[in-house]
Design an enzyme around this catalytic site. Sequence first.
Site, PDB file in Angstrom:
ATOM      1  CG  HIS A 326      36.894  65.345 -24.117  1.00 27.00           C
ATOM      2  ND1 HIS A 326      37.160  64.526 -23.045  1.00 27.00           N
ATOM      3  CD2 HIS A 326      36.645  66.574 -23.594  1.00 27.00           C
ATOM      4  CE1 HIS A 326      37.071  65.229 -21.920  1.00 27.00           C
ATOM      5  NE2 HIS A 326      36.765  66.474 -22.230  1.00 27.00           N
ATOM      6  CG  ASP A 403      31.898  62.302 -27.100  1.00 29.46           C
ATOM      7  OD1 ASP A 403      30.912  62.838 -26.566  1.00 29.46           O
ATOM      8  OD2 ASP A 403      33.068  62.514 -26.747  1.00 29.46           O
ATOM      9  CD  GLN A 406      31.127  70.186 -25.863  1.00 31.93           C
ATOM     10  OE1 GLN A 406      30.375  71.136 -26.064  1.00 31.93           O
ATOM     11  NE2 GLN A 406      31.763  70.007 -24.722  1.00 31.93           N
ATOM     12  CE  LYS A 429      30.615  68.371 -21.361  1.00 34.52           C
ATOM     13  NZ  LYS A 429      31.784  69.202 -21.147  1.00 34.52           N
ATOM     14  CB  CYS A 567      39.838  67.504 -21.757  1.00 34.36           C
ATOM     15  SG  CYS A 567      40.004  67.824 -20.015  1.00 34.36           S
TER      16      CYS A 567
HETATM   17  N1  PMP Z   1      33.505  64.273 -24.956  1.00 37.70           N
HETATM   18  C1  PMP Z   1      33.436  65.559 -25.289  1.00 37.70           C
HETATM   19  C2  PMP Z   1      33.381  65.928 -26.740  1.00 37.70           C
HETATM   20  C3  PMP Z   1      33.386  66.533 -24.310  1.00 37.70           C
HETATM   21  O1  PMP Z   1      33.313  67.813 -24.657  1.00 37.70           O
HETATM   22  C4  PMP Z   1      33.429  66.148 -22.959  1.00 37.70           C
HETATM   23  C5  PMP Z   1      33.394  67.179 -21.844  1.00 37.70           C
HETATM   24  N2  PMP Z   1      34.099  68.331 -22.084  1.00 37.70           N
HETATM   25  C6  PMP Z   1      33.508  64.796 -22.657  1.00 37.70           C
HETATM   26  C7  PMP Z   1      33.537  63.886 -23.675  1.00 37.70           C
HETATM   27  C8  PMP Z   1      33.525  64.326 -21.250  1.00 37.70           C
HETATM   28  O2  PMP Z   1      32.324  64.673 -20.624  1.00 37.70           O
HETATM   29  P1  PMP Z   1      32.147  64.496 -19.057  1.00 37.70           P
HETATM   30  O3  PMP Z   1      33.297  65.216 -18.428  1.00 37.70           O
HETATM   31  O4  PMP Z   1      30.846  65.140 -18.771  1.00 37.70           O
HETATM   32  O5  PMP Z   1      32.165  63.054 -18.770  1.00 37.70           O
END
Ligand code: PMP
Length: 611
Positions: A326, A403, A406, A429, A567
């Site tokens: 991401h 990370d 997910q 999430k 993203c």
């Molecule tokens: N890492 C991953 C794998 C994600 O899916 C996301 C959110 N889509 C993020 C980081 C960022 O998370 P947040 O927007 O809640 O900070």
Amino acid sequence: MTTSNFDGIPSLGTASDTVNLANSLPDVSQLEKLANELFSALPCDGTGTGVGLLSSAASNVFNEQLSGIDKALIPGTSPNHFGVPGEAELQKLFAPRSASVGSFPSSKLATSHPDDALSALHAPQQSVDKSLFTGINTQGFDLPGEAELKKLLAEKSISPAMKGHAIVPNAKADAPAVSDFYFLNESTSLNRSAPVSARDFAHPAFNVSAVRRDFPILNERVNGHQLVWFDNAATTQKPQAVIDRVSYFYEHENSNIHRAAHELAARSTDAYEKARNTVARFLNASSADEIVFVRGTTEGINLVAKSWGKQNISEGDEIVISWLEHHANIVPWQQLCSETGAILRVAPVDDSGQVLLNEYQKLLTSKTKLVSFTQVSNALGTVTPAQQMIEMAHRVGAKVLLDGAQSVSHLRADVQKLDCDWFVFSGHKIFGPTGIGAVYGKPELLEGMPPWQGGGNMIEDVTFEKTVYQPAPARFEAGTGNIADAVGLGAALEYVEHIGIDNIARYEHELLVYAMDKLQNISGLRLIGTAPDKTSVLSFVLAGHSNQDIGVALNKVGIAVRTGHHCAQPILRRFGLESTVRPSLAFYNTHDEIDHLVNTVRRIKNGSAVY
Ligand code: PMP
């Protein structure tokens, strides 16, 4: 042995059934009351929308020596008996009412659609009069089974740990918010002597119809259709327990935390620090001091990059990420590299979207100071071999950030087993509020890391000459944090603990396989992300139709999916794409909803569903 005993173990019936307990045994209400005391002592608030009392009875009284229920056994319900003292009497007492409130029709249970079987099992479980859940009667009635029930009641009295598990509005931490009626059986032995924790109530299977009732938003209608929430990778919906917990905070506890002599400051500090404990337990961290509250995954990664990164990365050092990342796990490292002269390396993936371990291995050298990668890809759903990748990175002396944005709502997160140096995730999430998340860090690392933001809360002492900082985690929590939502996050994690992350993983996997199979059969549809190890995400493109148009057409029939680059532009470009349609699943989704999605995509393809 695993078996079930649904025949002859009916629910108590509706509230009016409960009041009218006419049968030939004069003391049945007393025996029933004892049974109710037993079940109310379990992590169940007794106020659920349909507490299947004797479904619980089946689990808790008769099945104490059973380790779990195999769903395959459900269709063939059998009048098994377990030789538990009091069983025969209880069955006899409740059997007459089973007919009036319905039994499990085997034809219904024999259906091939898994939701139907689960719903059928749940169907006879009606509401229970709340008044039955109060007060323990210490009188003896010489009823058959009474002694056993009392013994079980005594063994099941709520421990302090379980009191902490509770979340109900207007009754601070006194009764759990979720009921054991989700579950078709229980693996927990009633004869335990160890303290009871929320984790002990993980169950082998759950009833999707029951869990759905915990999420009020799932009743919303969109364009005349019932909402189908397939945008879980972007954010998850919130159970009533979380909504209530946050409201409760503002109604009864709201105050800034720490350093005050008044009652509400004590309440809010307790609630906030209890939430930190819950996060620690959920991640299997060894201490709450290893948990830093942040806004979410993005802020967590930035914290590590700006604090540890600035302190430890210098020119010529290398940072390894994967192609799946991401943007939140790319940009902070790029920024760090441009500030320090370090180099960003990227581990490629194969055509299924899995990390190529041999290529990853080649990137790991003595120059590698940090590896940062996702446990689950938000664009493809790939589950990376995290433990192995962490081990490989550690062999060259690199630190590892995982990370968990997910993965945290789909897989068991065990930071000690994974041995990651940091683990980051976002509350929203995992059925918690937005604007709150957490960083787990190994204590020796957190202790050595400088603060990345300065202000209140994070200091021990301030003079104009110098500032002495607090130890971790306070050192990283400058200013007033998101107190209420941290408390809400704690409630969300407790909710997940109660359902059991392994149960969730199992159910979601079944749902994913079902969906992949159906989608793959649509000609012209290309699934993006086909790694054997994947979860939740069903990215696809459909020849002849733009992703945006598909999203609009799905919305017309109430189905919410995300379309776009998610993203994660580099990984989509790896597959020659700028965007996909991305349905993503959570445990409250059903096979019926998948059918609705697949049918609508088919109609889009055939031109019969318009944008
Ligand atoms: N890492 C991953 C794998 C994600 O899916 C996301 C959110 N889509 C993020 C980081 C960022 O998370 P947040 O927007 O809640 O900070």
